[in-house]
Write a protein that holds these residues in place. Structure first.
Motif, PDB file in Angstrom:
ATOM      1  N   LEU A  46       0.853  -1.186   0.000  1.00 26.42           N
ATOM      2  CA  LEU A  46       0.000   0.000   0.000  1.00 26.42           C
ATOM      3  C   LEU A  46       0.888   1.235   0.000  1.00 26.42           C
ATOM      4  CD1 LEU A  46      -2.300  -1.280   2.839  1.00 26.42           C
ATOM      5  CD2 LEU A  46      -3.105  -0.795   0.532  1.00 26.42           C
ATOM      6  N   THR A  47       0.449   2.261  -0.676  1.00 26.72           N
ATOM      7  CA  THR A  47       1.166   3.528  -0.698  1.00 26.72           C
ATOM      8  C   THR A  47       1.216   4.120   0.707  1.00 26.72           C
ATOM      9  OG1 THR A  47       0.410   3.922  -2.941  1.00 26.72           O
ATOM     10  CG2 THR A  47       1.168   5.842  -1.709  1.00 26.72           C
ATOM     11  N   ASP A  48       2.364   4.640   1.088  1.00 26.66           N
ATOM     12  CA  ASP A  48       2.507   5.325   2.373  1.00 26.66           C
ATOM     13  C   ASP A  48       1.785   6.671   2.268  1.00 26.66           C
ATOM     14  OD1 ASP A  48       3.310   6.635   4.692  1.00 26.66           O
ATOM     15  OD2 ASP A  48       5.410   6.061   4.481  1.00 26.66           O
ATOM     16  N   PRO A  49       0.858   6.967   3.183  1.00 24.31           N
ATOM     17  CA  PRO A  49       0.119   8.227   3.104  1.00 24.31           C
ATOM     18  C   PRO A  49       0.928   9.472   3.493  1.00 24.31           C
ATOM     19  CG  PRO A  49      -0.619   6.964   4.996  1.00 24.31           C
ATOM     20  CD  PRO A  49       0.350   6.097   4.238  1.00 24.31           C
ATOM     21  N   ALA A  50       2.133   9.290   4.011  1.00 24.30           N
ATOM     22  CA  ALA A  50       2.939  10.441   4.447  1.00 24.30           C
ATOM     23  C   ALA A  50       3.165  11.400   3.285  1.00 24.30           C
ATOM     24  CB  ALA A  50       4.277   9.961   5.003  1.00 24.30           C
ATOM     25  N   GLY A  51       2.796  12.661   3.509  1.00 28.83           N
ATOM     26  CA  GLY A  51       3.016  13.692   2.508  1.00 28.83           C
ATOM     27  C   GLY A  51       2.058  13.684   1.330  1.00 28.83           C
ATOM     28  N   LYS A  52       1.050  12.818   1.365  1.00 32.52           N
ATOM     29  CA  LYS A  52       0.100  12.711   0.253  1.00 32.52           C
ATOM     30  C   LYS A  52      -1.102  13.624   0.480  1.00 32.52           C
ATOM     31  CE  LYS A  52       2.378   9.354  -1.810  1.00 32.52           C
ATOM     32  NZ  LYS A  52       3.651   9.376  -1.138  1.00 32.52           N
ATOM     33  N   THR A  53      -1.785  13.936  -0.614  1.00 31.94           N
ATOM     34  CA  THR A  53      -2.981  14.773  -0.532  1.00 31.94           C
ATOM     35  C   THR A  53      -4.121  13.993   0.127  1.00 31.94           C
ATOM     36  OG1 THR A  53      -3.866  14.033  -2.644  1.00 31.94           O
ATOM     37  CG2 THR A  53      -2.359  15.945  -2.684  1.00 31.94           C
ATOM     38  N   ILE A  54      -5.127  14.726   0.569  1.00 29.18           N
ATOM     39  CA  ILE A  54      -6.270  14.069   1.208  1.00 29.18           C
ATOM     40  C   ILE A  54      -6.969  13.104   0.245  1.00 29.18           C
ATOM     41  CG2 ILE A  54      -7.949  15.912   0.737  1.00 29.18           C
ATOM     42  CD1 ILE A  54      -8.952  15.317   3.706  1.00 29.18           C
ATOM     43  N   GLU A  55      -7.005  13.429  -1.048  1.00 24.80           N
ATOM     44  CA  GLU A  55      -7.639  12.542  -2.025  1.00 24.80           C
ATOM     45  C   GLU A  55      -6.901  11.212  -2.117  1.00 24.80           C
ATOM     46  OE1 GLU A  55      -6.804  15.773  -2.710  1.00 24.80           O
ATOM     47  OE2 GLU A  55      -8.819  16.649  -2.706  1.00 24.80           O
TER      48      GLU A  55
END
Length: 141
Positions: free
Chosen positions: A108-117
């Protein structure tokens, strides 16, 4: 008959990611939500951060799950030993392996630094996988 024959063991599931600030926190909250007391849930990180990602807190609140009081926990050998199912999410070889445990690796992609979408999409993918896990664990019991 000692009475133990009628006792159904509650499976213990441990979610592990690197920082225990995003993916594993979402997975733990979603599994606790969907499975209730039919499963014991824990999460940990191989290199835990200081706090849960605020975007993760926000996207979980959108679906009625409050992870704002959660905090990243370090991965321990004891937590792995106590678990029936260990689900890793990008922690690589940092997770100790013990015989008799079931290991799954969810890429799974790490959500760190990602946009809310992007974080919403990660949450929804984790939710889909967690619901599949609940169905599996229910059919095994």
């Amino acid at each position: 008959m000692t009475g133990e024959e009628n006792t159904v063991a509650v499976p213990e599931v441990l979610f592990v990611c690197v920082h225990n600030a995003g993916r594993s926190q979402m997975a733990a909250a979603l599994l606790a939500h969907h499975a209730g007391d039919r499963v014991r849930v824990r999460s940990a990180g191989s290199a835990p951060k200081d706090s849960v990602n605020p975007v993760v807190v926000e996207v979980m609140a959108e679906i009625g799950l409050d992870v704002s009081r959660e905090f990243p926990k370090p991965l321990t050998t004891e937590a792995v030993q106590a678990s029936d199912v260990v689900i890793t999410m990008g922690c690589g070889d940092a997770c100790p392996v013990f015989p008799g445990r079931r290991y799954l690796d969810w890429e799974l992609t790490d959500p760190a630094g990602k946009t809310i979408e992007v974080v919403r999409a990660i949450r929804d993918e984790i939710d889909r996988r967690v619901q599949g896990l609940v169905a599996e664990l229910s059919s095994e019991g």
